[in-house]
Design a protein around this motif. Sequence first.
Motif, PDB file in Angstrom:
ATOM      1  N   THR A  19       0.830  -1.204   0.000  1.00 20.53           N
ATOM      2  CA  THR A  19       0.000   0.000   0.000  1.00 20.53           C
ATOM      3  C   THR A  19       0.867   1.258   0.000  1.00 20.53           C
ATOM      4  N   GLU A  20       0.237   2.379  -0.299  1.00 20.73           N
ATOM      5  CA  GLU A  20       0.927   3.668  -0.261  1.00 20.73           C
ATOM      6  C   GLU A  20       1.449   3.949   1.150  1.00 20.73           C
ATOM      7  N   VAL A  21       0.695   3.534   2.153  1.00 17.24           N
ATOM      8  CA  VAL A  21       1.098   3.737   3.546  1.00 17.24           C
ATOM      9  C   VAL A  21       2.399   2.982   3.830  1.00 17.24           C
TER      10      VAL A  21
ATOM     11  N   GLU B 174       8.359   2.996   4.643  1.00 18.39           N
ATOM     12  CA  GLU B 174       9.699   2.600   4.204  1.00 18.39           C
ATOM     13  C   GLU B 174      10.546   3.839   3.899  1.00 18.39           C
ATOM     14  N   ARG B 175       9.941   4.837   3.234  1.00 23.37           N
ATOM     15  CA  ARG B 175      10.662   6.096   2.955  1.00 23.37           C
ATOM     16  C   ARG B 175      11.006   6.831   4.251  1.00 23.37           C
TER      17      ARG B 175
ATOM     18  N   GLY C 219      15.234   7.870   9.386  1.00 22.80           N
ATOM     19  CA  GLY C 219      15.731   6.876  10.327  1.00 22.80           C
ATOM     20  C   GLY C 219      14.718   6.443  11.368  1.00 22.80           C
ATOM     21  N   ILE C 220      13.429   6.611  11.078  1.00 21.01           N
ATOM     22  CA  ILE C 220      12.378   6.224  12.019  1.00 21.01           C
ATOM     23  C   ILE C 220      11.840   4.857  11.596  1.00 21.01           C
TER      24      ILE C 220
ATOM     25  N   ASN D 169       2.139  12.883   3.961  1.00 21.52           N
ATOM     26  CA  ASN D 169       3.295  13.785   4.099  1.00 21.52           C
ATOM     27  C   ASN D 169       3.260  14.557   5.416  1.00 21.52           C
ATOM     28  N   LEU D 170       2.085  14.992   5.827  1.00 24.55           N
ATOM     29  CA  LEU D 170       1.973  15.676   7.106  1.00 24.55           C
ATOM     30  C   LEU D 170       2.191  14.683   8.256  1.00 24.55           C
TER      31      LEU D 170
END
Length: 186
Positions: A22-24, A29-30, A36-37, A147-148
């Motif tokens: 999914t996009e989530v 992953e990004r 680094g979270i 993004n937010l």
Amino acid sequence: MDDEQFIFCLEGVPDIETNATTEVLRNLERLALEQGIASIYKACDTIEGLEESLNTLLYDDHNFTDYEIIYLVMPGEANNICLNDYYYSFQEIAEIFEGKMKGKIIHFANAKILDLSQDEAQYFLDVTGAYAISGYGATMPKLSSLNLDKAFFGLCQELDDVVEIVEELHQKHYALCKLLDFRLYY
């Protein structure tokens, strides 16, 4: 804050048997690569799946205390979530999480509206033990809060005080905070 803070994400999906990224999940992953979270991601399609995932986290993951944010990406309407075409109220969710979220921030993506009265928010916080609950007052099918959400998670890693986190988020992303109506109850 401790450098080893994690996010536990539960995403409501129509069918967990469908093995799709999914996009989530891509955004989590990004977030790990860019900021680094680290996070743990689980999909669920029933309330039983949500409870099972939560219990696995609580009782089988010895790093549970390191999970600062419980990130819920679930459709629904104001103050409820929808799994498998069944709606669960925030009171029902609070009872599922009863006493299990001590010190956690429970954050809802804008897949549903978060519009709690002060009494409803206090009830949820008291029953769950959560430090804060956050989300959005507006859902926009064509505008995801991802993004937010990532900016919020990054600030939660840097700052201890939720008031500072919200102020900084509004300073850096004012237009998006206003458009999605970011809210935090503590």
